[in-house]
Design a protein around this motif. Structure first.
Motif, mmCIF file in Angstrom:
data_model
loop_
_atom_site.group_PDB
_atom_site.id
_atom_site.type_symbol
_atom_site.label_atom_id
_atom_site.label_comp_id
_atom_site.label_asym_id
_atom_site.label_seq_id
_atom_site.Cartn_x
_atom_site.Cartn_y
_atom_site.Cartn_z
ATOM 1 N N ARG A 184 25.405 109.610 -15.204
ATOM 2 C CA ARG A 184 26.133 110.175 -14.064
ATOM 3 C C ARG A 184 27.559 109.505 -14.093
ATOM 4 N NH1 ARG A 184 21.205 110.242 -10.092
ATOM 5 N NH2 ARG A 184 20.510 112.118 -10.399
ATOM 6 N N GLU A 195 24.124 118.710 -13.637
ATOM 7 C CA GLU A 195 24.905 118.266 -12.430
ATOM 8 C C GLU A 195 26.219 118.374 -12.774
ATOM 9 O OE1 GLU A 195 23.354 114.426 -11.525
ATOM 10 O OE2 GLU A 195 21.409 114.915 -11.211
ATOM 11 N N GLY A 230 22.684 111.480 -7.268
ATOM 12 C CA GLY A 230 23.043 113.025 -7.607
ATOM 13 C C GLY A 230 24.103 113.545 -6.761
#
Length: 492
Positions: free
Chosen positions: A393, A432, A472
């Motif tokens: 991420r 994502e 997230g």
């Protein structure tokens, strides 16, 4: 690689070529101007059929077989629709009219009559301007002192140049122009034999005094006159040699390579802008690796990119061909070339010295930053399984636009990332993606939630980014709820 010919050149490399060309000359009738309408056959330009290009010299060129037309009547009529009245104006006035340059070379390669229209003639500039004015909507003479007049009619642009025979001072690349009435003299001053051919209108005869057609067939890059003199006259031709070796799959002769090595210092008189433009043309090619190897073999690469002068790293030339499908290919190829020998700051200095445009410099630097970040992230994920998703991420949040280029760069340097982290990164990008790169609320909304302004807003936004990396992507309601709780905790 197909090629085509209409009549004999003044010099031949073999009796076989002489007999073949003489046979074509006997068999093909000449036609007179004008060429008439759709039913009249044009004088055929025949091909070496089949022709192979063998830059590695692996197999010989095949036996010439005349008779197959590469330039169709339709292709030629389309060109004549654009310039026939112009060519007729010159021939009617008693002047010769030759198509030259890349248009001729590419036509003989079977690419059709495409690209810029360059013409050479025995008319002098004032005569050119007068004759062109009878055809063109616009005529310009900025290049008149060098013998060139430009003309445009509709969407067709033509540059017409008087046959030239020029010389240069040792400290400059600006020529002392002398005009000539001999097209062979003009062709002799061109860079390479494959570019030193001309097609004369109206009869479509090919002039090939330096056997450029055979060089195309054999995959040879050679100069029409001694290369040392040509490179002294215009040192940029050394970089053009690199480009044509890649673009046309041509192998430079030993004499040409030796001349480049000995003439390298002469490149110092050429402006950085012109050098950058030529290097960009090379890096824009689908497969530039042969040209980059030429630069390396001759020492030009180290001259132009100083970090390579004393480098122990392997040159990742082959990898440059593998990234043609990726966007910003020039910036990526610069990053691949410079990454093994310098960091992003040094790479930016190199590209600035070459006068690369600001967008290319920034993009190359961003790719190098992303490449280092990907390398670091992969190492971290390999030693800490629990950190794989947050590491992925973080990488996406900071470097998403350059991640594909970064992966290509690492592969080019022999450091490709493998294993579970690659799968994790791909999954996070797919599920994502861009949501990690942006917060769902902006600073104004944060001020409304917190009821304050100042440094606390920046602190709050940084905290929200950290929450997205850890847990997230958030939506706007979730972000506001988290901020409210965070703010209450700060107050207590």
């Amino acid at each position: 690689m197909p090629a085509a010919i209409a009549n004999a050149s003044t010099s031949h490399r073999s009796h076989r070529a002489q007999r073949w060309r003489a046979g074509i000359r006997r068999r093909v009738p000449r036609i007179r101007w004008p060429l008439g309408s759709g039913t009249q056959l044009l004088r055929p330009i025949c091909t070496l059929d089949p022709v192979t290009s063998n830059p590695a010299g692996s197999t010989p060129a095949r036996e010439p077989q005349p008779g197959t037309q590469v330039l169709s009547d339709d292709d030629r009529r389309k060109l004549l629709e654009r310039i026939e009245p112009l060519a007729a104006a010159f021939t009617d006035a008693g002047h010769r009219f030759f198509l030259v340059g890349g248009l001729v070379r590419d036509a003989l390669l079977g690419h059709g009559l495409t690209g810029d229209i360059d013409v050479t003639t025995d008319a002098v500039p004032d005569q050119i301007a007068e004759l062109a004015a009878s055809w063109a909507d616009t005529v310009w003479d900025q290049g008149k002192r060098f013998g060139t007049i430009g003309a445009r009619r509709g969407s067709t642009t033509v540059e017409i140049t008087t046959h030239r025979a020029e010389s240069y001072d040792s400290g400059s690349r600006k020529p002392h122009v002398r005009f000539s009435d001999d097209v062979a003299t003009d062709l002799s001053r061109r860079d390479f034999t494959v570019n030193a051919m001309a097609i004369e209108l109206p009869d479509w005869s090919l002039l090939d005094p330096f056997d450029g057609l055979t060089d195309l067939a054999d995959g040879v890059l050679r100069t029409p006159s001694p290369p040392e003199g040509l490179f002294a006259d215009d040192p940029l031709r050394m970089l053009r040699a690199a480009r044509f070796s890649a673009q046309l799959s041509l192998l430079a002769t030993p004499e040409l390579v030796a001349a480049v090595r000995s003439s390298r210092p002469r490149l110092a008189i050429v402006s950085r802008e012109r050098i950058e433009a030529e290097l960009t043309k090379l890096l824009e090619l689908p497969q530039p690796s042969a040209g980059v190897r030429f630069l390396d073999d001759t020492g030009l690469l180290a001259d132009l990119l100083p970090p390579w002068r004393h480098a122990d790293a392997a040159l990742p030339a082959a990898a440059l061909d593998d990234v043609a499908h990726l966007g910003d290919r020039v910036a990526l190829r610069w990053a691949i070339l410079l990454g093994p020998v310098c960091d992003e700051d040094a790479a930016t200095r190199c590209l600035s010295a070459l006068r690369c445009d600001n967008a290319t410099r920034k993009k190359a630097a961003a790719i190098l930053r992303a490449t280092r970040a990907l390398e670091t992230a992969a190492t971290r994920a390999a030693t800490d399984d629990t950190a794989r998703r947050t590491t992925a991420r973080q990488l996406i949040a900071n470097h998403e636009p350059e991640l594909d280029a970064a992966a290509a760069s690492l592969t080019a340097w022999g450091q490709a990332v493998h294993g579970p982290f690659v799968a994790e990164l791909a999954e996070v990008r797919a599920t994502e993606g861009d949501r990690l790169r942006h917060l769902p609320i902006d600073g104004r909304r944060v001020m409304e939630v917190l009821g304050t302004s100042g440094p606390a807003i920046g602190e709050a936004l940084a905290w929200l980014r950290a929450q997205q990396i850890e847990h997230g992507p958030l939506d706007a309601d979730e972000a506001c709820q988290l901020l409210t709780a965070w703010n209450q905790g700060r107050e207590h």
